[in-house]
Design a protein around this motif. Sequence first.
Motif, PDB file in Angstrom:
ATOM      1  N   VAL A  92       0.839  -1.204   0.000  1.00  0.00           N
ATOM      2  CA  VAL A  92       0.000   0.000   0.000  1.00  0.00           C
ATOM      3  C   VAL A  92       0.873   1.254   0.000  1.00  0.00           C
ATOM      4  CG1 VAL A  92      -1.645   1.349   1.374  1.00  0.00           C
ATOM      5  CG2 VAL A  92      -2.006  -1.114   1.032  1.00  0.00           C
ATOM      6  N   ALA A  93       1.930   1.259   0.806  1.00  0.00           N
ATOM      7  CA  ALA A  93       2.842   2.406   0.855  1.00  0.00           C
ATOM      8  C   ALA A  93       3.548   2.591  -0.487  1.00  0.00           C
ATOM      9  CB  ALA A  93       3.858   2.212   1.975  1.00  0.00           C
ATOM     10  N   TYR A  94       3.924   1.505  -1.133  1.00  0.00           N
ATOM     11  CA  TYR A  94       4.579   1.564  -2.442  1.00  0.00           C
ATOM     12  C   TYR A  94       3.629   2.149  -3.490  1.00  0.00           C
ATOM     13  CZ  TYR A  94       6.673  -0.178  -6.803  1.00  0.00           C
ATOM     14  OH  TYR A  94       7.183  -0.287  -8.065  1.00  0.00           O
ATOM     15  N   VAL A  95       2.393   1.666  -3.535  1.00  0.00           N
ATOM     16  CA  VAL A  95       1.410   2.116  -4.525  1.00  0.00           C
ATOM     17  C   VAL A  95       1.050   3.586  -4.314  1.00  0.00           C
ATOM     18  CG1 VAL A  95      -0.991   1.798  -5.309  1.00  0.00           C
ATOM     19  CG2 VAL A  95       0.491  -0.184  -4.980  1.00  0.00           C
ATOM     20  N   ALA A  96       1.080   4.058  -3.073  1.00  0.00           N
ATOM     21  CA  ALA A  96       0.714   5.446  -2.769  1.00  0.00           C
ATOM     22  C   ALA A  96       1.610   6.453  -3.479  1.00  0.00           C
ATOM     23  CB  ALA A  96       0.757   5.669  -1.264  1.00  0.00           C
ATOM     24  N   SER A  97       2.803   6.048  -3.874  1.00  0.00           N
ATOM     25  CA  SER A  97       3.711   6.970  -4.550  1.00  0.00           C
ATOM     26  C   SER A  97       3.412   7.105  -6.052  1.00  0.00           C
ATOM     27  CB  SER A  97       5.165   6.527  -4.340  1.00  0.00           C
ATOM     28  OG  SER A  97       5.392   5.286  -4.973  1.00  0.00           O
ATOM     29  N   TYR A  98       2.411   6.389  -6.534  1.00  0.00           N
ATOM     30  CA  TYR A  98       2.033   6.455  -7.947  1.00  0.00           C
ATOM     31  C   TYR A  98       0.683   7.164  -8.072  1.00  0.00           C
ATOM     32  CZ  TYR A  98       5.858   3.336  -8.964  1.00  0.00           C
ATOM     33  OH  TYR A  98       7.108   2.800  -9.090  1.00  0.00           O
ATOM     34  N   PRO A  99       0.667   8.365  -8.662  1.00  0.00           N
ATOM     35  CA  PRO A  99      -0.585   9.129  -8.791  1.00  0.00           C
ATOM     36  C   PRO A  99      -1.656   8.352  -9.554  1.00  0.00           C
ATOM     37  CG  PRO A  99       1.316  10.472  -9.401  1.00  0.00           C
ATOM     38  CD  PRO A  99       1.808   9.066  -9.237  1.00  0.00           C
ATOM     39  N   GLY A 100      -2.874   8.399  -9.018  1.00  0.00           N
ATOM     40  CA  GLY A 100      -4.008   7.753  -9.674  1.00  0.00           C
ATOM     41  C   GLY A 100      -4.231   6.312  -9.283  1.00  0.00           C
ATOM     42  N   TRP A 101      -3.216   5.668  -8.729  1.00  0.00           N
ATOM     43  CA  TRP A 101      -3.362   4.284  -8.298  1.00  0.00           C
ATOM     44  C   TRP A 101      -4.024   4.261  -6.932  1.00  0.00           C
ATOM     45  CZ3 TRP A 101      -1.783  -0.362 -10.663  1.00  0.00           C
ATOM     46  CH2 TRP A 101      -1.233  -0.195 -11.931  1.00  0.00           C
ATOM     47  N   VAL A 102      -4.829   3.229  -6.682  1.00  0.00           N
ATOM     48  CA  VAL A 102      -5.534   3.135  -5.409  1.00  0.00           C
ATOM     49  C   VAL A 102      -5.569   1.680  -4.933  1.00  0.00           C
ATOM     50  CG1 VAL A 102      -7.813   2.910  -6.483  1.00  0.00           C
ATOM     51  CG2 VAL A 102      -7.635   3.846  -4.189  1.00  0.00           C
ATOM     52  N   THR A 103      -5.475   1.503  -3.624  1.00  0.00           N
ATOM     53  CA  THR A 103      -5.645   0.188  -2.997  1.00  0.00           C
ATOM     54  C   THR A 103      -6.893   0.245  -2.131  1.00  0.00           C
ATOM     55  OG1 THR A 103      -4.243   0.835  -1.149  1.00  0.00           O
ATOM     56  CG2 THR A 103      -3.175  -0.317  -2.967  1.00  0.00           C
ATOM     57  N   THR A 104      -7.478  -0.897  -1.860  1.00  0.00           N
ATOM     58  CA  THR A 104      -8.682  -0.940  -1.030  1.00  0.00           C
ATOM     59  C   THR A 104      -8.483  -1.886   0.143  1.00  0.00           C
ATOM     60  OG1 THR A 104      -9.759  -2.827  -2.095  1.00  0.00           O
ATOM     61  CG2 THR A 104     -10.057  -0.659  -3.141  1.00  0.00           C
ATOM     62  N   HIS A 114      -8.771   2.059 -14.260  1.00  0.00           N
ATOM     63  CA  HIS A 114      -9.768   1.117 -13.751  1.00  0.00           C
ATOM     64  C   HIS A 114     -10.174   1.363 -12.298  1.00  0.00           C
ATOM     65  CE1 HIS A 114      -7.875  -1.184 -17.123  1.00  0.00           C
ATOM     66  NE2 HIS A 114      -9.156  -1.213 -17.443  1.00  0.00           N
ATOM     67  N   ARG A 115      -9.766   2.476 -11.749  1.00  0.00           N
ATOM     68  CA  ARG A 115     -10.137   2.739 -10.347  1.00  0.00           C
ATOM     69  C   ARG A 115     -11.645   2.866 -10.222  1.00  0.00           C
ATOM     70  NH1 ARG A 115      -7.147   7.830  -8.369  1.00  0.00           N
ATOM     71  NH2 ARG A 115      -8.509   7.563  -6.589  1.00  0.00           N
ATOM     72  N   PRO A 116     -12.203   2.405  -9.116  1.00  0.00           N
ATOM     73  CA  PRO A 116     -13.666   2.456  -8.939  1.00  0.00           C
ATOM     74  C   PRO A 116     -14.162   3.901  -8.895  1.00  0.00           C
ATOM     75  CG  PRO A 116     -12.586   1.469  -7.027  1.00  0.00           C
ATOM     76  CD  PRO A 116     -11.529   1.786  -8.006  1.00  0.00           C
ATOM     77  N   LEU A 117     -15.400   4.075  -9.307  1.00  0.00           N
ATOM     78  CA  LEU A 117     -15.995   5.421  -9.280  1.00  0.00           C
ATOM     79  C   LEU A 117     -16.153   5.905  -7.836  1.00  0.00           C
ATOM     80  CD1 LEU A 117     -18.762   4.949 -11.978  1.00  0.00           C
ATOM     81  CD2 LEU A 117     -16.538   6.069 -12.215  1.00  0.00           C
ATOM     82  N   ARG A 118     -16.504   5.006  -6.963  1.00  0.00           N
ATOM     83  CA  ARG A 118     -16.690   5.357  -5.558  1.00  0.00           C
ATOM     84  C   ARG A 118     -15.636   4.608  -4.751  1.00  0.00           C
ATOM     85  NH1 ARG A 118     -21.311   3.703  -1.543  1.00  0.00           N
ATOM     86  NH2 ARG A 118     -20.236   1.785  -1.983  1.00  0.00           N
ATOM     87  N   GLU A 119     -14.778   5.339  -4.052  1.00  0.00           N
ATOM     88  CA  GLU A 119     -13.722   4.704  -3.274  1.00  0.00           C
ATOM     89  C   GLU A 119     -14.098   4.673  -1.809  1.00  0.00           C
ATOM     90  OE1 GLU A 119     -10.111   6.710  -4.137  1.00  0.00           O
ATOM     91  OE2 GLU A 119     -10.429   6.575  -6.281  1.00  0.00           O
TER      92      GLU A 119
END
Length: 120
Positions: A92-104, A114-119
């Motif tokens: 999660v910390a690694y992905v946070a450094s990439y704009p637009g990417w999201v973890t759930t 492909h990020r969900p419309l509602r996070e």
Amino acid sequence: MLTPTNYAVIVVGPFFEVRSWNRRDRTWDLTNERLYRSRADCRPIMEWLMSQDSDTYDIVEYSHAYRCHCVICGDPPDYDEVYLFPDWHELVAYVASYPGWVTTSEVLIFCPDHRPLREE
């Protein structure tokens, strides 16, 4: 919410990692950020490290790992290599450094396309 996925994030192991004993902090440190599929794959890096100094090295085993890629298209954040992480929070910390990417909290990773419309 149930999200259909094409690419699994959790990968069943075993996976192995080489770590070294940090005398100053009295903790185990990772020698590189790579997980290996077998103990035999770890031995060359461990032997090379032992030939460089007299530190204590060990191989740690994980029952599973987390593959860092979008669950819909399979692309990794850096478009270079799909990295494996032994810990979800580290990924999660690694992905946070990439704009637009999201973890759930459902252990899913989405790219900007492909990020969900509602996070969460």
